[in-house]
Motif scaffolding. Structure first.
Motif, PDB file in Angstrom:
ATOM      1  N   ASN A   1      58.742  45.680  24.055  1.00 30.06           N
ATOM      2  CA  ASN A   1      58.949  44.236  24.005  1.00 30.06           C
ATOM      3  C   ASN A   1      58.507  43.504  25.274  1.00 30.06           C
ATOM      4  OD1 ASN A   1      59.867  44.483  21.441  1.00 30.06           O
ATOM      5  ND2 ASN A   1      62.014  43.990  21.885  1.00 30.06           N
TER       6      ASN A   1
ATOM      7  N   LEU B   1      54.169  43.771  24.695  1.00 28.88           N
ATOM      8  CA  LEU B   1      53.563  42.874  23.690  1.00 28.88           C
ATOM      9  C   LEU B   1      53.229  41.496  24.284  1.00 28.88           C
ATOM     10  CD1 LEU B   1      55.669  43.865  20.530  1.00 28.88           C
ATOM     11  CD2 LEU B   1      53.240  44.317  20.905  1.00 28.88           C
TER      12      LEU B   1
ATOM     13  N   ARG C   1      55.834  40.730  13.495  1.00 28.25           N
ATOM     14  CA  ARG C   1      56.192  39.339  13.797  1.00 28.25           C
ATOM     15  C   ARG C   1      55.780  38.913  15.201  1.00 28.25           C
ATOM     16  NH1 ARG C   1      59.541  36.022  11.999  1.00 28.25           N
ATOM     17  NH2 ARG C   1      60.040  35.519  14.146  1.00 28.25           N
ATOM     18  N   ALA C   2      55.828  39.864  16.144  1.00 26.15           N
ATOM     19  CA  ALA C   2      55.539  39.512  17.540  1.00 26.15           C
ATOM     20  C   ALA C   2      54.120  38.991  17.718  1.00 26.15           C
ATOM     21  CB  ALA C   2      55.797  40.711  18.445  1.00 26.15           C
TER      22      ALA C   2
ATOM     23  N   VAL D   1      59.933  30.322  13.277  1.00 32.30           N
ATOM     24  CA  VAL D   1      59.269  30.105  14.572  1.00 32.30           C
ATOM     25  C   VAL D   1      59.251  28.616  14.926  1.00 32.30           C
ATOM     26  CG1 VAL D   1      57.874  32.213  14.533  1.00 32.30           C
ATOM     27  CG2 VAL D   1      56.968  30.137  13.479  1.00 32.30           C
ATOM     28  N   ASP D   2      60.218  27.871  14.370  1.00 33.81           N
ATOM     29  CA  ASP D   2      60.252  26.424  14.589  1.00 33.81           C
ATOM     30  C   ASP D   2      60.356  26.048  16.068  1.00 33.81           C
ATOM     31  OD1 ASP D   2      62.833  27.696  14.023  1.00 33.81           O
ATOM     32  OD2 ASP D   2      63.697  25.745  14.495  1.00 33.81           O
TER      33      ASP D   2
ATOM     34  N   VAL E   1      68.785  30.538  21.995  1.00 35.94           N
ATOM     35  CA  VAL E   1      68.042  31.372  22.942  1.00 35.94           C
ATOM     36  C   VAL E   1      67.046  32.208  22.138  1.00 35.94           C
ATOM     37  CG1 VAL E   1      68.214  33.225  24.632  1.00 35.94           C
ATOM     38  CG2 VAL E   1      69.980  31.458  24.532  1.00 35.94           C
ATOM     39  N   THR E   2      65.754  32.023  22.397  1.00 30.72           N
ATOM     40  CA  THR E   2      64.748  32.804  21.689  1.00 30.72           C
ATOM     41  C   THR E   2      63.841  33.504  22.692  1.00 30.72           C
ATOM     42  OG1 THR E   2      62.647  32.570  20.473  1.00 30.72           O
ATOM     43  CG2 THR E   2      63.730  30.517  21.098  1.00 30.72           C
TER      44      THR E   2
ATOM     45  N   THR F   1      60.882  35.556  22.191  1.00 30.04           N
ATOM     46  CA  THR F   1      59.437  35.325  22.072  1.00 30.04           C
ATOM     47  C   THR F   1      59.121  33.827  22.171  1.00 30.04           C
ATOM     48  OG1 THR F   1      59.645  35.475  19.678  1.00 30.04           O
ATOM     49  CG2 THR F   1      58.831  37.424  20.807  1.00 30.04           C
TER      50      THR F   1
ATOM     51  N   GLU G   1      66.269  37.642  29.045  1.00 29.91           N
ATOM     52  CA  GLU G   1      65.975  39.064  28.835  1.00 29.91           C
ATOM     53  C   GLU G   1      65.029  39.576  29.929  1.00 29.91           C
ATOM     54  OE1 GLU G   1      67.125  37.324  26.525  1.00 29.91           O
ATOM     55  OE2 GLU G   1      68.133  38.671  25.126  1.00 29.91           O
TER      56      GLU G   1
ATOM     57  N   ASP H   1      69.431  44.769  19.614  1.00 28.18           N
ATOM     58  CA  ASP H   1      68.576  45.934  19.366  1.00 28.18           C
ATOM     59  C   ASP H   1      69.291  47.261  19.627  1.00 28.18           C
ATOM     60  OD1 ASP H   1      66.519  44.325  18.564  1.00 28.18           O
ATOM     61  OD2 ASP H   1      65.331  44.523  20.396  1.00 28.18           O
TER      62      ASP H   1
ATOM     63  N   ARG I   1      71.553  42.186   9.629  1.00 27.74           N
ATOM     64  CA  ARG I   1      71.148  43.343  10.415  1.00 27.74           C
ATOM     65  C   ARG I   1      72.121  44.520  10.296  1.00 27.74           C
ATOM     66  NH1 ARG I   1      68.171  43.476  16.344  1.00 27.74           N
ATOM     67  NH2 ARG I   1      66.684  45.029  15.631  1.00 27.74           N
TER      68      ARG I   1
HETATM   69  C1  UD1 Z   1      62.954  39.465  20.235  1.00 34.44           C
HETATM   70  C2  UD1 Z   1      62.691  40.956  20.255  1.00 34.44           C
HETATM   71  C3  UD1 Z   1      63.575  41.666  19.247  1.00 34.44           C
HETATM   72  C4  UD1 Z   1      65.040  41.292  19.468  1.00 34.44           C
HETATM   73  C5  UD1 Z   1      65.234  39.792  19.545  1.00 34.44           C
HETATM   74  C6  UD1 Z   1      66.641  39.392  19.955  1.00 34.44           C
HETATM   75  C7  UD1 Z   1      60.369  41.048  20.903  1.00 34.44           C
HETATM   76  C8  UD1 Z   1      58.967  41.337  20.508  1.00 34.44           C
HETATM   77  N1  UD1 Z   1      61.296  41.173  19.943  1.00 34.44           N
HETATM   78  O1  UD1 Z   1      62.610  39.003  18.920  1.00 34.44           O
HETATM   79  O2  UD1 Z   1      63.392  43.066  19.384  1.00 34.44           O
HETATM   80  O3  UD1 Z   1      65.829  41.805  18.412  1.00 34.44           O
HETATM   81  O4  UD1 Z   1      64.324  39.214  20.510  1.00 34.44           O
HETATM   82  O5  UD1 Z   1      66.969  39.934  21.183  1.00 34.44           O
HETATM   83  O6  UD1 Z   1      60.644  40.766  22.049  1.00 34.44           O
HETATM   84  N2  UD1 Z   1      65.048  31.676  15.969  1.00 34.44           N
HETATM   85  C9  UD1 Z   1      64.864  30.498  15.279  1.00 34.44           C
HETATM   86  N3  UD1 Z   1      63.719  29.772  15.494  1.00 34.44           N
HETATM   87  C10 UD1 Z   1      62.757  30.172  16.378  1.00 34.44           C
HETATM   88  C11 UD1 Z   1      62.955  31.379  17.089  1.00 34.44           C
HETATM   89  C12 UD1 Z   1      64.103  32.100  16.860  1.00 34.44           C
HETATM   90  O7  UD1 Z   1      65.708  30.094  14.465  1.00 34.44           O
HETATM   91  O8  UD1 Z   1      61.754  29.483  16.524  1.00 34.44           O
HETATM   92  C13 UD1 Z   1      66.275  32.476  15.767  1.00 34.44           C
HETATM   93  C14 UD1 Z   1      66.007  33.823  15.114  1.00 34.44           C
HETATM   94  O9  UD1 Z   1      65.942  33.725  13.720  1.00 34.44           O
HETATM   95  C15 UD1 Z   1      67.186  34.642  15.588  1.00 34.44           C
HETATM   96  C16 UD1 Z   1      67.444  34.078  17.003  1.00 34.44           C
HETATM   97  O10 UD1 Z   1      66.815  32.809  17.030  1.00 34.44           O
HETATM   98  O11 UD1 Z   1      68.318  34.412  14.789  1.00 34.44           O
HETATM   99  C17 UD1 Z   1      66.903  34.910  18.131  1.00 34.44           C
HETATM  100  O12 UD1 Z   1      65.571  35.307  17.831  1.00 34.44           O
HETATM  101  P1  UD1 Z   1      64.479  35.572  18.946  1.00 34.44           P
HETATM  102  O13 UD1 Z   1      65.108  35.753  20.277  1.00 34.44           O
HETATM  103  O14 UD1 Z   1      63.415  34.541  18.823  1.00 34.44           O
HETATM  104  O15 UD1 Z   1      63.878  36.971  18.455  1.00 34.44           O
HETATM  105  P2  UD1 Z   1      62.415  37.440  18.659  1.00 34.44           P
HETATM  106  O16 UD1 Z   1      61.881  36.811  19.904  1.00 34.44           O
HETATM  107  O17 UD1 Z   1      61.644  37.328  17.399  1.00 34.44           O
END
Ligand code: UD1
Length: 416
Positions: A23, A26, A92-93, A123-124, A161-162, A164, A188, A304, A330
């Protein structure tokens, strides 16, 4: 399709080296899209997800050279800023190319990732952030189409908190005109590792590792060399495997410093953990104690690692309550763990695990990457033979799994 056959009941012992973090690798590989100079990365794990990303950026016109754990990318010939559905749907990444492509090329067409086994995962937030930086974004025929002559620095706030999302916006902001602040940023360690790589490439970033990251846009980034951080989730998974089998193992090439929440829970479960600057030794008791946990963004307990701790609790003494707060779906591993004899009740985002004295081997199905890891741990503990089907999920995120398990004395082999 390959399967993994495990003869359970062996106490894991020995020493094994951990790989670079999937992670972190990528997004870091995507950072190479931001410059015309070659960038070299080391400690890049050999995994299916990495191969998918290299294929994805290769078809954009980027020159890819791989030599063991080193990858050199030369994006001087980048001429096709498109991420097609065929590749994005498998990982997805892939959305991580969006920010760098718009910043460098002024345009990107990236397929929407769609759903995945563990939830809706939209991915909004990625799109909202790019729009705030002045990009025109539309969604047409399943693709995100983003255009911006030059992105403008902005104050960005993500609704949740997102990981990616933060990475995408941080990369985009590096080449924007002016200052960008990302509030509610993911903390992270992989986000920080990406920031360190970008800084080595000439980016001006402060607040690394905090929830407020400041990026002062620069005209261009240059080549650099960066070593990818160790994989904390792989490390945590092997710690759980050693713990669940009552074993004694030492993991090298890794660090406890990114794993506080996990190590804390393993200590609560009765394990003795000794840390060195780049190694961790775990000695497990004859029977673990059940531990409650709740997943949340870093530095709290990682989603994870939730599945692996469910396997560990399945054979622990007592009852554990596990709450998943990041993803809505999950717990798919729970039904497979039940096939091995685990006693698990699910109610919404809460699982109640009543530890049992032993599990029995059976055939089970891997559903996603970390769910598969929990089945491996359960299979190592179970009496008799466990067959895990669909192990391509494991190959996405665990480098040389059978070989590493064998180093710890496990009886696991792949069947083609
Ligand atoms: C990353 C990790 C993944 C891990 C996750 C949470 C990578 C490649 N993958 O995934 O292994 O499980 O973090 O620690 O690093 N969300 C939205 N809108 C957005 C973005 C996210 O609603 O635009 C929500 C997601 O649905 C989820 C939450 O936010 O419920 C967190 O997701 P996010 O941190 O974005 O996960 P990833 O970055 O995809």
């Amino acid at each position: 399709m390959d399967k993994l056959l495990i003869e359970g009941g062996v106490r894991l012992q020995g020493e094994v080296a951990m790989s670079g973090a999937k992670n972190a690798a990528l997004p870091i590989l995507c950072a190479a899209l931001l410059t015309r100079d070659p960038v070299t990365f080391t400690n890049v794990p050999q995994l299916n997800d990495i191969a998918t990303l290299l294929k994805l950026i290769g078809q954009m016109g980027v020159k890819v050279e791989r030599d063991g754990d080193a990858v050199t990318l030369d994006a001087s010939g980048l001429d096709n800023p498109v991420a097609p559905y065929e590749l994005v749907k498998t990982m997805r990444a892939s959305i991580l190319v969006l920010g760098p492509l718009v910043a460098r090329c002024g345009e990107a067409r990236v397929s929407l990732p769609g759903g995945c086994a563990i939830g809706a995962r939209p991915v909004d937030q990625h799109i909202k952030g790019l729009q705030a930086m002045g990009a025109e974004v539309s969604v047409e025929h399943g693709y995100v189409h983003a255009v911006a002559t030059r992105l403008k620095g902005a104050r960005l706030f993500t609704d949740m908190v997102t990981v990616t999302g933060t990475e995408n916006l941080m990369m985009a902001a590096c080449l924007a005109d002016g200052d960008t602040v990302i509030e509610n940023a993911a903390r992270e360690p992989e986000v920080a590792d990406l920031a360190h790589c970008l800084i080595a490439m000439g980016a001006d970033i402060s607040g690394v590792g905090t929830d407020m990251i400041r990026i002062r846009g620069v005209e261009r980034l240059h080549g650099a060399t960066h070593r990818v951080m160790p994989d904390r989730i792989e490390t945590g998974t092997y710690l759980c495997a050693i713990a669940a089998t009552g074993g004694d193992g030492r993991l090298t090439g890794t660090s406890a410093s990114y794993l506080e929440a996990v190590i804390d829970k393993l200590t609560d479960a009765g394990c003795r953990i000794d840390t060195e600057p780049d190694a961790i030794r775990l000695r497990a008791p004859a029977r673990l104690k059940a531990v409650n946990l709740r997943t949340a963004p870093y530095p709290a307990f990682p989603t994870d690692m939730q599945a692996q701790f469910m396997a560990l609790n399945a054979v622990a003494d007592g009852t554990a309550v596990i709450r998943e707060t990041i993803f809505e779906n999950r717990f798919m591993h729970a039904v497979e763990l039940q096939r091995l004899g685990a006693d698990i009740g699910i109610d919404g985002n809460t699982a109640v695990v009543q530890g049992v004295a032993s599990l029995q081997g059976a055939t089970v199905m891997a559903t996603d990457l970390r769910a598969s890891a929990s089945l491996v741990i359960a299979g190592l503990v179970a009496e008799g033979e466990t067959v895990i089907e669909r192990i391509y999920h494991l190959d996405r995120g665990y480098e040389r799994l059978e070989e590493k398990l064998a180093r710890l004395g496990a009886h696991a082999r792949r069947i083609h």
